[in-house]
Design a protein around this motif. Sequence first.
Motif, short mmCIF file in Angstrom:
data_model
loop_
_atom_site.label_atom_id
_atom_site.label_comp_id
_atom_site.label_asym_id
_atom_site.label_seq_id
_atom_site.Cartn_x
_atom_site.Cartn_y
_atom_site.Cartn_z
N ALA A 26 35.39 -40.30 -10.30
CA ALA A 26 36.47 -39.98 -10.87
C ALA A 26 37.56 -39.51 -9.90
CB ALA A 26 36.36 -39.05 -12.09
N HIS A 27 36.93 -38.67 -8.89
CA HIS A 27 37.72 -37.81 -7.90
C HIS A 27 38.36 -38.94 -6.86
CE1 HIS A 27 37.06 -33.87 -9.37
NE2 HIS A 27 35.97 -34.22 -9.28
N VAL A 28 37.60 -39.94 -6.67
CA VAL A 28 37.84 -40.96 -5.65
C VAL A 28 39.10 -41.74 -6.38
CG1 VAL A 28 37.14 -43.05 -4.35
CG2 VAL A 28 35.80 -41.02 -4.39
N VAL A 29 39.01 -42.21 -7.51
CA VAL A 29 39.96 -42.81 -8.43
C VAL A 29 41.13 -42.00 -8.64
CG1 VAL A 29 40.69 -43.67 -10.62
CG2 VAL A 29 38.42 -44.41 -9.62
N ALA A 30 40.83 -40.81 -8.52
CA ALA A 30 42.43 -39.78 -8.64
C ALA A 30 43.11 -39.93 -7.23
CB ALA A 30 42.00 -38.70 -9.16
N MET A 31 42.27 -39.86 -6.20
CA MET A 31 42.59 -39.69 -4.96
C MET A 31 43.47 -41.18 -4.54
SD MET A 31 40.82 -39.03 -1.24
CE MET A 31 39.89 -40.57 -1.40
N LEU A 32 42.93 -42.19 -5.06
CA LEU A 32 43.22 -43.75 -4.75
C LEU A 32 44.52 -43.51 -5.27
CD1 LEU A 32 40.28 -45.61 -5.04
CD2 LEU A 32 41.73 -45.31 -2.88
N ILE A 33 44.71 -43.32 -6.63
CA ILE A 33 46.07 -43.23 -7.38
C ILE A 33 46.98 -42.47 -6.94
CG2 ILE A 33 47.05 -42.93 -9.55
CD1 ILE A 33 44.41 -43.81 -10.80
N THR A 34 46.53 -41.24 -6.33
CA THR A 34 47.65 -40.58 -5.66
C THR A 34 48.19 -40.99 -4.45
OG1 THR A 34 46.43 -38.55 -6.68
CG2 THR A 34 47.89 -38.06 -4.74
N LEU A 35 47.12 -41.47 -3.67
CA LEU A 35 47.59 -42.22 -2.45
C LEU A 35 48.52 -43.10 -2.76
CD1 LEU A 35 44.57 -41.94 -0.14
CD2 LEU A 35 46.80 -40.81 0.13
N LEU A 36 48.15 -44.10 -3.73
CA LEU A 36 49.12 -45.17 -4.09
C LEU A 36 50.41 -44.54 -4.50
CD1 LEU A 36 48.28 -47.89 -6.63
CD2 LEU A 36 50.11 -46.55 -7.31
N TRP A 37 50.64 -43.64 -5.28
CA TRP A 37 51.86 -43.21 -5.70
C TRP A 37 52.51 -42.62 -4.29
CZ3 TRP A 37 53.79 -38.08 -5.79
CH2 TRP A 37 55.01 -38.13 -6.33
N ILE A 38 51.95 -41.95 -3.51
CA ILE A 38 52.69 -41.54 -2.37
C ILE A 38 53.26 -42.59 -1.32
CG2 ILE A 38 52.41 -40.20 -0.26
CD1 ILE A 38 50.41 -38.22 -1.64
N CYS A 39 52.61 -43.62 -1.32
CA CYS A 39 52.94 -45.02 -0.59
C CYS A 39 54.14 -45.51 -1.41
CB CYS A 39 51.95 -45.79 -0.24
SG CYS A 39 50.61 -45.09 0.83
N LEU A 40 54.10 -45.45 -2.69
CA LEU A 40 55.11 -46.41 -3.36
C LEU A 40 56.40 -45.38 -3.03
CD1 LEU A 40 53.26 -47.51 -6.54
CD2 LEU A 40 54.23 -48.80 -4.87
N LEU A 41 56.27 -44.03 -3.21
CA LEU A 41 57.57 -43.26 -3.27
C LEU A 41 58.17 -43.07 -1.65
CD1 LEU A 41 59.16 -41.46 -5.12
CD2 LEU A 41 57.76 -39.48 -4.41
N ILE A 42 57.47 -43.29 -0.62
CA ILE A 42 57.76 -43.63 0.59
C ILE A 42 58.42 -44.59 1.05
CG2 ILE A 42 57.17 -43.68 3.11
CD1 ILE A 42 54.79 -41.49 2.42
#
Length: 183
Positions: free
Chosen positions: A153-169
């Motif tokens: 669950a923590h890995v999934v949350a980290m992947l989604i957080t990185l996904l969002w950061i890359c999209l925002l950048i």
Amino acid sequence: MFNARDLAVAQGVAAALLFLSIPCFTWLGLGTRQTVGALHGLASMLTVIVSAFLLHLTYPLLRGREEATKRLIGPLWITNLLTLLSVIFGNWLYIGYRAHDGAQQWYLANAPAAHTVVMEYKEFVSLFPLPLGLAAAFLLWRYREDLHGSGVAHVVAMLITLLWICLLIGLATGLGLAKLKLV
């Protein structure tokens, strides 16, 4: 008559509609490049909005709520689909960007840092969300029964957080490049 949730939803919908209307102004030019640019902008903005909602859905997952996986999978696949559309339209625009008299020539002559730093950086960072989202979707599918209370669950949350950061950048740098010279 209205509760706080109704007002918050109305505010969010109004903000999202106004935010998504920005690329529609590009359609006033009615050229092919403008149309593809508007579609790329619309897909990119919609992707960032849906991914922000997706990011907020990871909190119940981290708290161990059992319904979190079911609520997360739909928006995750929508985000992946919108990311794919953004990449397709972005690559379509990139053909014109690299053309003989394209925007790349203008950037190299007038704003070399914009091309060397921002465009090259944006080009690669904007491609990361799709594999990150697919990896998160695979982990949700593979470990759907054993997800709660595990490190997955923590890995999934980290992947989604990185996904969002890359999209925002990618969105911020894309808007910055478009402001320097409309492609």
